[in-house]
Design an enzyme around this catalytic site. Sequence first.
Site, mmCIF file in Angstrom:
data_model
loop_
_atom_site.group_PDB
_atom_site.id
_atom_site.type_symbol
_atom_site.label_atom_id
_atom_site.label_comp_id
_atom_site.label_asym_id
_atom_site.label_seq_id
_atom_site.Cartn_x
_atom_site.Cartn_y
_atom_site.Cartn_z
ATOM 1 N N ASP A 165 0.932 -1.606 0.195
ATOM 2 C CA ASP A 165 -0.450 0.274 0.540
ATOM 3 C C ASP A 165 0.898 0.688 -0.216
ATOM 4 O O ASP A 165 1.673 1.717 0.927
ATOM 5 C CB ASP A 165 -0.761 -0.497 1.311
ATOM 6 C CG ASP A 165 -2.201 1.030 1.086
ATOM 7 O OD1 ASP A 165 -1.425 1.966 0.215
ATOM 8 O OD2 ASP A 165 -2.440 1.435 2.131
ATOM 9 N N ASP B 275 -1.376 5.780 -6.185
ATOM 10 C CA ASP B 275 -2.515 5.014 -5.292
ATOM 11 C C ASP B 275 -2.084 3.491 -5.150
ATOM 12 O O ASP B 275 -3.622 3.254 -5.930
ATOM 13 C CB ASP B 275 -3.574 5.810 -4.187
ATOM 14 C CG ASP B 275 -3.419 4.163 -2.551
ATOM 15 O OD1 ASP B 275 -2.597 3.965 -2.720
ATOM 16 O OD2 ASP B 275 -4.723 4.578 -2.282
#
Length: 431
Positions: free
Chosen positions: A90, A283
């Site tokens: 992440d 992201d």
Amino acid sequence: MAKMMAIPSTLLVLALTSFTTAQRVIKAEIWKPQIPLNSTIYDNSTIYGTNETLSRRSIIAQLTPKPDRSLYWINVTLGTPGQPQSLQLDTGSNVLLVPAVGSSLCSPGLIPCAALGSFDSSKSSTFSNTNQATSETFTDGASVSGNWIYDTVGIGGGSVAGQLAILGTSGSSITEGVLGVGFPASWPTLNHNLAAQNIISSNSYSLWLDQASSASGTILFGGLNLARFLGTLLKVPIIGTTNSDGSTAYNQATVQLTRVATINGLLPTIMTPLTYSENAILDTGTSLTILQQDLATSIINAMGAQYYPSGSTSGNAIVPCSAANNNALSVNFHFSNLLTGPTINVPLSQLVLGILGSLDGTTYCQFGIYSAPASAGYPTILGDTFLRNAYAVYDLDTHHVGLAQAVYDSHVVDRIIEIPAGGIPAGIVVG
Ligand SMILES: *[C@@H]1O[C@H](CO)[C@@H](O)[C@H](O)[C@H]1NC(C)=O
Ligand SMILES: *[C@@H]1O[C@H](CO)[C@@H](O)[C@H](O)[C@H]1NC(C)=O
Ligand SMILES: *[C@@H]1O[C@H](CO)[C@@H](O)[C@H](O)[C@H]1NC(C)=O
Ligand SMILES: *[C@@H]1O[C@H](CO)[C@@H](O)[C@H](O)[C@H]1NC(C)=O
């Protein structure tokens, strides 16, 4: 598509030289989970809800209430001897989270520890417990409680000593461990420690997610692969936020999106106002690309997609799965300066995700762009459906991202160079 491209001779020398010296680069495969994970939203209606097992990348549940969880995973080890852990990679968070063996985090509905791993601290000779309890909440509402611990992390053949991590013991809505490689907070991230312990030369990494149909991609910590992008790798600044004392805080890889255009054949149609400037977060932890309602609606229409459920004016969209074979339509994303900044092309074929079902004889798939309702206050997020098309170099030390069009060709020979302490080298051109 990647063809054999002439390499400028200076670059070739650079690349060849780097093969003969010890490179401080950590290479690790990142992958999409193939194990069935339960969706909470795959439900409803006439067209959703056929009885197939979805991998997480096509799960619409990603979008409620906040789309913020990673769809690419990475294998690391924790402890000595190393205990394998599969974690979500992440870029949008900055904590290493591993479930404690036998804890309630490993209960049904939470982390499937048998498949993904959990950590038994009593079996590690390098484990150290701070005995400091913590409780963290992710932006999607998932939360975890546990202790801050230190132990050795093995990643891609490298090893980081004394990495701070959360050994989770309980939580809610959390369905996997996390490797957050964002900016350091008040604690050091794994990528920070890789650089601090001189395993790599700068706190940087390059992402190559490969195309939507591929099961895996690559992350290079401290390096970049010249064979994985076309043209020039162009740097854009990461936009921080200003603290009350005037200093700048960096939380996410936020960059300036300055134009979006759809392409039909060779014909571009600009979808944004001339003065358009939108902060957009790069992201990996978001499966779709989230654009604001007006822009998303224009693209949905231009790509032959439609909102679902029908009648809605924002949210999820669907597209005939046959669009995966469309070679004419695409979307261009321009960053920073319109003349000198990078442009990434996202073909419609890369915006066609998992099969949802059929409606009036047409099979529909999830469309890779989500429309953020104007009133909801969602940020613009360039998630995996965008990132798969880009070679993205996150240079966290100098606060820049390098972007270029990704090369998917699996036959290319890697040409990996180190990212030095000063950050992404200037003038990296391939082709
Ligand atoms: C989906 O299910 C929810 C809850 O059962 C219901 O409120 C909603 O109207 C349904 N949506 C559709 C499109 O059927
Ligand atoms: C889904 O599974 C249920 C229960 O096994 C079955 O009754 C139903 O026909 C299945 N639906 C489809 C579309 O296969
Ligand atoms: C990662 O670990 C999982 C679970 O052990 C394994 O199934 C998978 O093949 C591994 N993937 C890679 C890329 O090493
Ligand atoms: C998925 O759901 C099934 C049925 O509700 C349950 O038995 C299983 O434990 C769940 N799996 C996970 C990984 O939560």
